[in-house]
Design a protein around this motif. Structure first.
Motif, PDB file in Angstrom:
ATOM      1  N   GLN A 117      10.647  -9.992   3.222  1.00 50.13           N
ATOM      2  CA  GLN A 117       9.640  -8.941   3.112  1.00 50.13           C
ATOM      3  C   GLN A 117       9.704  -8.192   1.791  1.00 50.13           C
ATOM      4  O   GLN A 117      10.776  -8.021   1.208  1.00 50.13           O
ATOM      5  N   VAL A 118       8.539  -7.723   1.367  1.00 53.06           N
ATOM      6  CA  VAL A 118       8.422  -6.791   0.250  1.00 53.06           C
ATOM      7  C   VAL A 118       7.657  -5.575   0.773  1.00 53.06           C
ATOM      8  O   VAL A 118       6.694  -5.711   1.538  1.00 53.06           O
ATOM      9  N   ILE A 119       8.118  -4.377   0.407  1.00 54.84           N
ATOM     10  CA  ILE A 119       7.488  -3.135   0.836  1.00 54.84           C
ATOM     11  C   ILE A 119       7.075  -2.373  -0.417  1.00 54.84           C
ATOM     12  O   ILE A 119       7.904  -2.104  -1.289  1.00 54.84           O
ATOM     13  N   ILE A 120       5.789  -2.034  -0.493  1.00 54.51           N
ATOM     14  CA  ILE A 120       5.213  -1.441  -1.689  1.00 54.51           C
ATOM     15  C   ILE A 120       4.737  -0.022  -1.384  1.00 54.51           C
ATOM     16  O   ILE A 120       4.075   0.213  -0.362  1.00 54.51           O
ATOM     17  N   ILE A 148      -3.465   1.644  -8.537  1.00 50.30           N
ATOM     18  CA  ILE A 148      -4.017   0.353  -8.113  1.00 50.30           C
ATOM     19  C   ILE A 148      -4.639   0.519  -6.738  1.00 50.30           C
ATOM     20  O   ILE A 148      -3.956   0.955  -5.791  1.00 50.30           O
ATOM     21  N   ASN A 149      -5.914   0.179  -6.596  1.00 57.49           N
ATOM     22  CA  ASN A 149      -6.557   0.342  -5.289  1.00 57.49           C
ATOM     23  C   ASN A 149      -6.119  -0.763  -4.328  1.00 57.49           C
ATOM     24  O   ASN A 149      -5.648  -1.828  -4.732  1.00 57.49           O
ATOM     25  N   LEU A 150      -6.290  -0.505  -3.061  1.00 59.79           N
ATOM     26  CA  LEU A 150      -5.787  -1.421  -2.032  1.00 59.79           C
ATOM     27  C   LEU A 150      -6.463  -2.794  -2.044  1.00 59.79           C
ATOM     28  O   LEU A 150      -5.785  -3.810  -1.873  1.00 59.79           O
ATOM     29  N   PRO A 151      -7.790  -2.909  -2.217  1.00 64.48           N
ATOM     30  CA  PRO A 151      -8.385  -4.251  -2.276  1.00 64.48           C
ATOM     31  C   PRO A 151      -7.774  -5.124  -3.367  1.00 64.48           C
ATOM     32  O   PRO A 151      -7.520  -6.310  -3.158  1.00 64.48           O
ATOM     33  N   ARG A 152      -7.535  -4.547  -4.538  1.00 70.83           N
ATOM     34  CA  ARG A 152      -6.915  -5.330  -5.611  1.00 70.83           C
ATOM     35  C   ARG A 152      -5.492  -5.728  -5.237  1.00 70.83           C
ATOM     36  O   ARG A 152      -5.074  -6.866  -5.485  1.00 70.83           O
ATOM     37  N   MET A 153      -4.748  -4.798  -4.647  1.00 71.24           N
ATOM     38  CA  MET A 153      -3.385  -5.113  -4.228  1.00 71.24           C
ATOM     39  C   MET A 153      -3.373  -6.251  -3.205  1.00 71.24           C
ATOM     40  O   MET A 153      -2.548  -7.165  -3.272  1.00 71.24           O
ATOM     41  N   LYS A 154      -4.294  -6.215  -2.268  1.00 74.97           N
ATOM     42  CA  LYS A 154      -4.375  -7.268  -1.253  1.00 74.97           C
ATOM     43  C   LYS A 154      -4.682  -8.618  -1.894  1.00 74.97           C
ATOM     44  O   LYS A 154      -4.125  -9.652  -1.491  1.00 74.97           O
ATOM     45  N   ASP A 155      -5.565  -8.644  -2.880  1.00 72.90           N
ATOM     46  CA  ASP A 155      -5.899  -9.888  -3.566  1.00 72.90           C
ATOM     47  C   ASP A 155      -4.678 -10.455  -4.289  1.00 72.90           C
ATOM     48  O   ASP A 155      -4.412 -11.657  -4.227  1.00 72.90           O
ATOM     49  N   TRP A 156      -3.943  -9.606  -4.983  1.00 74.40           N
ATOM     50  CA  TRP A 156      -2.747 -10.061  -5.695  1.00 74.40           C
ATOM     51  C   TRP A 156      -1.727 -10.646  -4.727  1.00 74.40           C
ATOM     52  O   TRP A 156      -1.146 -11.709  -4.985  1.00 74.40           O
ATOM     53  N   LEU A 157      -1.510  -9.976  -3.629  1.00 74.57           N
ATOM     54  CA  LEU A 157      -0.523 -10.447  -2.663  1.00 74.57           C
ATOM     55  C   LEU A 157      -0.953 -11.786  -2.058  1.00 74.57           C
ATOM     56  O   LEU A 157      -0.137 -12.694  -1.898  1.00 74.57           O
ATOM     57  N   ALA A 158      -2.237 -11.901  -1.731  1.00 74.69           N
ATOM     58  CA  ALA A 158      -2.725 -13.142  -1.126  1.00 74.69           C
ATOM     59  C   ALA A 158      -2.573 -14.326  -2.080  1.00 74.69           C
ATOM     60  O   ALA A 158      -2.217 -15.440  -1.667  1.00 74.69           O
ATOM     61  N   LEU A 159      -2.839 -14.115  -3.357  1.00 78.78           N
ATOM     62  CA  LEU A 159      -2.710 -15.185  -4.343  1.00 78.78           C
ATOM     63  C   LEU A 159      -1.275 -15.689  -4.464  1.00 78.78           C
ATOM     64  O   LEU A 159      -1.047 -16.855  -4.814  1.00 78.78           O
ATOM     65  N   LEU A 160      -0.310 -14.837  -4.177  1.00 78.77           N
ATOM     66  CA  LEU A 160       1.104 -15.202  -4.309  1.00 78.77           C
ATOM     67  C   LEU A 160       1.727 -15.634  -2.984  1.00 78.77           C
ATOM     68  O   LEU A 160       2.939 -15.806  -2.902  1.00 78.77           O
ATOM     69  N   GLY A 161       0.908 -15.792  -1.957  1.00 78.41           N
ATOM     70  CA  GLY A 161       1.439 -16.226  -0.670  1.00 78.41           C
ATOM     71  C   GLY A 161       2.169 -15.129   0.079  1.00 78.41           C
ATOM     72  O   GLY A 161       3.017 -15.412   0.922  1.00 78.41           O
ATOM     73  N   LEU A 162       1.843 -13.870  -0.206  1.00 76.56           N
ATOM     74  CA  LEU A 162       2.454 -12.732   0.468  1.00 76.56           C
ATOM     75  C   LEU A 162       1.438 -12.152   1.449  1.00 76.56           C
ATOM     76  O   LEU A 162       0.398 -11.629   1.049  1.00 76.56           O
ATOM     77  N   GLU A 163       1.735 -12.257   2.712  1.00 79.68           N
ATOM     78  CA  GLU A 163       0.802 -11.843   3.765  1.00 79.68           C
ATOM     79  C   GLU A 163       1.117 -10.424   4.236  1.00 79.68           C
ATOM     80  O   GLU A 163       2.239 -10.132   4.655  1.00 79.68           O
ATOM     81  N   ILE A 164       0.124  -9.542   4.167  1.00 77.30           N
ATOM     82  CA  ILE A 164       0.312  -8.162   4.599  1.00 77.30           C
ATOM     83  C   ILE A 164       0.472  -8.123   6.116  1.00 77.30           C
ATOM     84  O   ILE A 164      -0.347  -8.666   6.860  1.00 77.30           O
ATOM     85  N   ARG A 205       2.528  -0.607   1.982  1.00 81.30           N
ATOM     86  CA  ARG A 205       2.157  -1.909   2.510  1.00 81.30           C
ATOM     87  C   ARG A 205       3.391  -2.797   2.632  1.00 81.30           C
ATOM     88  O   ARG A 205       4.219  -2.862   1.727  1.00 81.30           O
ATOM     89  N   ARG A 206       3.479  -3.480   3.775  1.00 85.12           N
ATOM     90  CA  ARG A 206       4.540  -4.464   4.013  1.00 85.12           C
ATOM     91  C   ARG A 206       3.924  -5.852   3.947  1.00 85.12           C
ATOM     92  O   ARG A 206       2.853  -6.099   4.504  1.00 85.12           O
ATOM     93  N   ALA A 207       4.596  -6.765   3.286  1.00 83.96           N
ATOM     94  CA  ALA A 207       4.098  -8.134   3.174  1.00 83.96           C
ATOM     95  C   ALA A 207       5.251  -9.107   3.362  1.00 83.96           C
ATOM     96  O   ALA A 207       6.403  -8.808   3.023  1.00 83.96           O
ATOM     97  N   VAL A 208       4.930 -10.271   3.909  1.00 90.39           N
ATOM     98  CA  VAL A 208       5.915 -11.316   4.195  1.00 90.39           C
ATOM     99  C   VAL A 208       5.577 -12.546   3.370  1.00 90.39           C
ATOM    100  O   VAL A 208       4.396 -12.910   3.238  1.00 90.39           O
ATOM    101  N   LYS A 209       6.598 -13.167   2.816  1.00 89.45           N
ATOM    102  CA  LYS A 209       6.390 -14.396   2.047  1.00 89.45           C
ATOM    103  C   LYS A 209       6.206 -15.558   3.016  1.00 89.45           C
ATOM    104  O   LYS A 209       7.119 -15.903   3.769  1.00 89.45           O
TER     105      LYS A 209
END
Length: 254
Positions: A117-120, A148-164, A205-209
């Motif tokens: 997990q990564v926590i931002i 950084i707004n949340l939609p942009r953050m979500k896009d970056w995470l999704a591109l790297l395989g990090l699921e919120i 935001r919490r995300a899982v690889k």
């Protein structure tokens, strides 16, 4: 802004009433979340003067920064951490004060183990805090950062395989400079989640690889496991009555 300059600015600002207000709410969130994450290695990238891993039960906890206050001095864009070795990484307002936030996330994705997990924590530009940054002076932390707004953050995470997988908002009061005014508008904190849930000054935001496995093609077990002698005889079409009698005789002899 370099990491060392940012750290000095953050240290001074966190000692102010507004900084203490923010830190108190972020410490509560991180304490609750990291306590449920298990593993062997945890890293906090940024804000080395604050121990946001204090409630973690992970044995190896390391604060990383480019200043001398951290246990490990490093550039966030090129971490001296082995790939697939970290169980937890914290990014407390790390991305908005760096010129290459996406590269930092890429490094985080590299060092995380699958399902780690990564926590931002980030400042929300769509809030009263964001308005203060736009219309006020930007000479001090945290207004020098690029929120950084949340939609942009979500896009970056999704591109790297990090699921919120979770998160929340916080700090709904206006960014008042004095404790007196913070006390006067304290009622906004309790009402924030109900009346303006997207307008918190800070978000978490919490995300899982996620690593998708290779599909394994299994053998046809019905053909490989059934012994040849136990297989049922295949039906055979007979055209003459004597053919049927001969077939039954062969079965009886066997």
């Amino acid at each position: 802004m370099s990491g060392h300059e940012r750290s000095l600015g953050a240290t001074d600002w966190l000692a102010t009433p507004l900084g203490q207000y923010l830190l108190a709410r972020e410490q509560v969130y991180f304490d609750n979340v990291v306590a449920d994450v298990f593993g062997y290695n945890a890293f906090q990238l940024g804000l080395p003067e604050v121990d946001l891993l204090r409630a973690s039960r992970i044995p190896m906890r390391c604060r990383v920064d480019s200043s001398g206050h951290a246990a490990l001095m490093a550039d966030f864009r090129d971490l001296p951490i082995a790939s697939n070795s970290a169980d937890l990484v914290l990014l407390p307002h790390t991305l908005e004060f760096n010129d290459h936030p996406h590269q930092i996330l890429r490094e985080v994705a590299r060092v995380l183990l699958p399902e780690a997990q990564v926590i931002i924590a980030g400042f929300n530009p769509w809030s009263l805090w964001g308005a203060r940054r736009v219309f006020g002076s930007r000479r001090r932390y945290p207004w020098t950062g690029r929120f950084i707004n949340l939609p942009r953050m979500k896009d970056w995470l999704a591109l790297l395989g990090l699921e919120i997988t979770g998160g929340q908002m916080g700090c709904y009061v206006p960014p008042c400079a004095t404790q007196k005014w913070l006390d006067r508008v304290a009622f906004m904190e309790a009402a924030g989640d109900r009346w303006w849930p997207i307008a918190g000054g800070a978000y978490f935001r919490r995300a899982v690889k996620r690593v998708h496995g290779v599909r394994i093609i299994m053998p046809k077990w019905t053909q490989r496991l059934v012994p040849a002698k136990s297989r049922a005889a295949a039906p055979k079409t007979v055209r003459q009555p004597e053919d049927a009698v001969a077939a039954r005789s062969r079965v009886t002899e066997a």
